[in-house]
Design an enzyme around this catalytic site. Structure first.
Site, short mmCIF file in Angstrom:
data_model
loop_
_atom_site.label_atom_id
_atom_site.label_comp_id
_atom_site.label_asym_id
_atom_site.label_seq_id
_atom_site.Cartn_x
_atom_site.Cartn_y
_atom_site.Cartn_z
N CYS A 30 35.96 41.09 31.84
CA CYS A 30 35.33 42.20 31.50
C CYS A 30 33.68 41.99 31.43
O CYS A 30 33.35 41.64 30.31
CB CYS A 30 35.92 43.22 30.55
SG CYS A 30 34.76 44.67 30.02
N CYS A 33 31.72 44.19 28.66
CA CYS A 33 32.32 43.37 27.29
C CYS A 33 31.56 42.34 27.22
O CYS A 33 30.97 42.09 25.96
CB CYS A 33 33.76 42.93 27.38
SG CYS A 33 35.11 44.03 27.86
#
Length: 107
Positions: A30, A33
């Site tokens: 991600c 993230c």
């Protein structure tokens, strides 16, 4: 560096904590993230002693992810007294916004 938690130690590390805990539900793949990591590190330093910040890898810990209905990454959930009390989804928050948000739960 934020402490890592797993399905196995989530209850002890998060639910049993005597102070608010921000759980960063993240994934290795991600991008947003990873973009949040330096911001969360700064927030962790800003709020040391008031709020704990931990990370939970969604791919390795499906039980906790399912239990709290996490469907998008990153998802940030604040736990207080063993209960989820607030949530933010996505990586759009600045350090200042996160500190202000978390200070409201640390009071």
């Amino acid at each position: 560096m934020a402490h890592q938690v797993t399905d196995a130690d989530f209850a002890a590390q998060v639910l049993a904590s005597d102070k608010p805990v921000l759980v960063d539900f993240w994934a290795e793949w991600c991008g947003p993230c990873k973009a949040m990591d330096p911001i969360l590190e700064q927030v962790s330093a800003d709020l040391a002693g008031k709020v704990s910040i931990v990370k939970l890898d969604v791919d390795s810990n499906p039980s906790t992810v399912t239990q709290y209905g996490v469907r998008a990454m990153p998802t940030l959930i604040v736990f207080k007294n063993g209960e989820p009390v607030d949530m933010k989804v996505g990586a759009g928050q600045s350090r200042v916004q996160l500190v202000k948000w978390l200070e409201g739960h640390a009071a």
